[in-house]
Design an enzyme around this catalytic site. Sequence first.
Site, PDB file in Angstrom:
ATOM      1  N   GLY A  11      37.620  53.809  37.804  1.00  0.00           N
ATOM      2  CA  GLY A  11      38.926  53.479  37.236  1.00  0.00           C
ATOM      3  C   GLY A  11      40.027  53.231  38.242  1.00  0.00           C
ATOM      4  O   GLY A  11      41.200  53.462  37.954  1.00  0.00           O
ATOM      5  N   ASN A  13      40.972  50.309  39.231  1.00  0.00           N
ATOM      6  CA  ASN A  13      41.760  49.200  38.675  1.00  0.00           C
ATOM      7  C   ASN A  13      42.664  49.701  37.553  1.00  0.00           C
ATOM      8  O   ASN A  13      43.810  49.291  37.428  1.00  0.00           O
ATOM      9  CB  ASN A  13      40.833  48.096  38.173  1.00  0.00           C
ATOM     10  CG  ASN A  13      40.376  47.184  39.291  1.00  0.00           C
ATOM     11  OD1 ASN A  13      41.139  46.386  39.792  1.00  0.00           O
ATOM     12  ND2 ASN A  13      39.139  47.345  39.708  1.00  0.00           N
ATOM     13  N   LEU A  93      29.812  42.339  26.210  1.00  0.00           N
ATOM     14  CA  LEU A  93      30.586  42.451  24.961  1.00  0.00           C
ATOM     15  C   LEU A  93      29.868  41.735  23.813  1.00  0.00           C
ATOM     16  O   LEU A  93      29.289  40.664  24.012  1.00  0.00           O
ATOM     17  CB  LEU A  93      31.977  41.826  25.139  1.00  0.00           C
ATOM     18  CG  LEU A  93      32.935  42.481  26.131  1.00  0.00           C
ATOM     19  CD1 LEU A  93      34.304  41.818  26.009  1.00  0.00           C
ATOM     20  CD2 LEU A  93      33.034  43.980  25.917  1.00  0.00           C
ATOM     21  N   ASN A 107      39.202  39.851  32.389  1.00  0.00           N
ATOM     22  CA  ASN A 107      38.256  40.596  33.236  1.00  0.00           C
ATOM     23  C   ASN A 107      38.633  40.411  34.690  1.00  0.00           C
ATOM     24  O   ASN A 107      39.137  39.355  35.084  1.00  0.00           O
ATOM     25  CB  ASN A 107      36.835  40.071  32.988  1.00  0.00           C
ATOM     26  CG  ASN A 107      35.782  40.802  33.818  1.00  0.00           C
ATOM     27  OD1 ASN A 107      35.751  42.021  33.849  1.00  0.00           O
ATOM     28  ND2 ASN A 107      34.948  40.040  34.514  1.00  0.00           N
ATOM     29  N   HIS A 109      36.948  40.258  38.414  1.00  0.00           N
ATOM     30  CA  HIS A 109      35.645  40.149  39.078  1.00  0.00           C
ATOM     31  C   HIS A 109      35.880  40.124  40.588  1.00  0.00           C
ATOM     32  O   HIS A 109      36.764  39.394  41.059  1.00  0.00           O
ATOM     33  CB  HIS A 109      34.904  38.881  38.620  1.00  0.00           C
ATOM     34  CG  HIS A 109      33.558  38.728  39.255  1.00  0.00           C
ATOM     35  ND1 HIS A 109      32.468  39.482  38.865  1.00  0.00           N
ATOM     36  CD2 HIS A 109      33.140  37.947  40.278  1.00  0.00           C
ATOM     37  CE1 HIS A 109      31.428  39.163  39.631  1.00  0.00           C
ATOM     38  NE2 HIS A 109      31.812  38.239  40.500  1.00  0.00           N
ATOM     39  N   ASP A 150      31.426  35.822  33.317  1.00  0.00           N
ATOM     40  CA  ASP A 150      32.360  35.359  34.370  1.00  0.00           C
ATOM     41  C   ASP A 150      32.636  33.859  34.268  1.00  0.00           C
ATOM     42  O   ASP A 150      32.853  33.182  35.278  1.00  0.00           O
ATOM     43  CB  ASP A 150      31.780  35.680  35.773  1.00  0.00           C
ATOM     44  CG  ASP A 150      31.486  37.157  35.934  1.00  0.00           C
ATOM     45  OD1 ASP A 150      30.466  37.480  36.586  1.00  0.00           O
ATOM     46  OD2 ASP A 150      32.239  37.983  35.382  1.00  0.00           O
ATOM     47  N   GLN A 178      43.450  44.821  48.462  1.00  0.00           N
ATOM     48  CA  GLN A 178      44.271  43.641  48.773  1.00  0.00           C
ATOM     49  C   GLN A 178      44.262  42.607  47.653  1.00  0.00           C
ATOM     50  O   GLN A 178      45.120  41.739  47.604  1.00  0.00           O
ATOM     51  CB  GLN A 178      43.803  43.001  50.088  1.00  0.00           C
ATOM     52  CG  GLN A 178      44.004  43.921  51.290  1.00  0.00           C
ATOM     53  CD  GLN A 178      43.666  43.224  52.607  1.00  0.00           C
ATOM     54  OE1 GLN A 178      43.486  42.013  52.660  1.00  0.00           O
ATOM     55  NE2 GLN A 178      43.574  44.006  53.680  1.00  0.00           N
ATOM     56  N   GLU A 180      42.142  42.950  43.972  1.00  0.00           N
ATOM     57  CA  GLU A 180      41.999  43.391  42.578  1.00  0.00           C
ATOM     58  C   GLU A 180      43.232  44.147  42.063  1.00  0.00           C
ATOM     59  O   GLU A 180      43.754  43.838  40.971  1.00  0.00           O
ATOM     60  CB  GLU A 180      40.776  44.288  42.437  1.00  0.00           C
ATOM     61  CG  GLU A 180      39.463  43.585  42.711  1.00  0.00           C
ATOM     62  CD  GLU A 180      38.286  44.508  42.559  1.00  0.00           C
ATOM     63  OE1 GLU A 180      38.272  45.330  41.627  1.00  0.00           O
ATOM     64  OE2 GLU A 180      37.356  44.402  43.375  1.00  0.00           O
TER      65      GLU A 180
HETATM   66  C1  GRF Z   1      34.501  47.556  41.234  1.00  0.00           C
HETATM   67  O1  GRF Z   1      33.319  47.014  41.815  1.00  0.00           O
HETATM   68  C2  GRF Z   1      35.461  46.452  40.977  1.00  0.00           C
HETATM   69  O2  GRF Z   1      35.330  45.445  41.953  1.00  0.00           O
HETATM   70  C3  GRF Z   1      35.046  45.928  39.643  1.00  0.00           C
HETATM   71  O3  GRF Z   1      34.566  47.054  38.925  1.00  0.00           O
HETATM   72  C4  GRF Z   1      34.131  48.059  39.853  1.00  0.00           C
HETATM   73  C5  GRF Z   1      34.721  49.379  39.505  1.00  0.00           C
HETATM   74  O4  GRF Z   1      36.087  49.357  39.643  1.00  0.00           O
HETATM   75  N1  GRF Z   1      36.134  45.319  38.973  1.00  0.00           N
HETATM   76  P1  GRF Z   1      37.006  50.602  39.154  1.00  0.00           P
HETATM   77  O5  GRF Z   1      37.267  51.452  40.377  1.00  0.00           O
HETATM   78  O6  GRF Z   1      36.222  51.378  38.103  1.00  0.00           O
HETATM   79  O7  GRF Z   1      38.248  49.968  38.617  1.00  0.00           O
END
Ligand code: GRF
Length: 196
Positions: A11, A13, A93, A107, A109, A150, A178, A180
């Site tokens: 988590g 992100n 999904l 999403n 990626h 994607d 940098q 995401e």
């Molecule tokens: C990471 O590999 C990120 O690049 C992708 O999901 C994975 C987990 O990310 N989006 P997070 O730390 O759970 O957000």
Amino acid sequence: LRVGVLVSGGGTNLQAIIDAVKSGDITNASIEVVISNKKDAYALTRAKENGIAAESVCIKDFESREKFNDALIEKIDSYNLDLIVLAGFLVVLPPELIAKYRNRIINIHPSLIPSFCGNGFYGLHVHEKALERGVKVTGATVHFVDEGTDTGPIIYQKAVEVLPGDTPEILQKRVMEQAEWKILPKAINDIANGII
Ligand code: GRF
């Protein structure tokens, strides 16, 4: 804008989104719920620590994939969301959900789509393949989700340098920090404020 975040792992992100709402980098949006397919996803802990509803819908708790799909859709519907954010969500999904929330699912990626994406390209594996190919630039992409993997319309991308000596772990960390954690909150803010 009522936002729901779907997660499977740590988590980071999600944390970037939470921090952006707190700092005012995201306006006119509220995270209403975090939903994981894993009961022990640390992302759920992050949600609880921030007073956000934390829910899990686990495939193994259902007799069939169809019953899981229905439960996931029902859970999402119950929060009356305007936007669904996939932040490291590793479950395909249900097409019914994508149809129901057409152009309201995004999403993140960890590559510059169309490179290193599609079936099997997620997490660290994406960076392993980028290093194997020897690319000098990689990055991250935020896109709308359609029935493919994607393949939906690209919203934002951000490039990140690949440096000599990079390991998959070092590269993943740089792409997250940098790229995401910057373009995902930006995309949510810009959707909430009618820029997208
Ligand atoms: C990471 O590999 C990120 O690049 C992708 O999901 C994975 C987990 O990310 N989006 P997070 O730390 O759970 O957000």
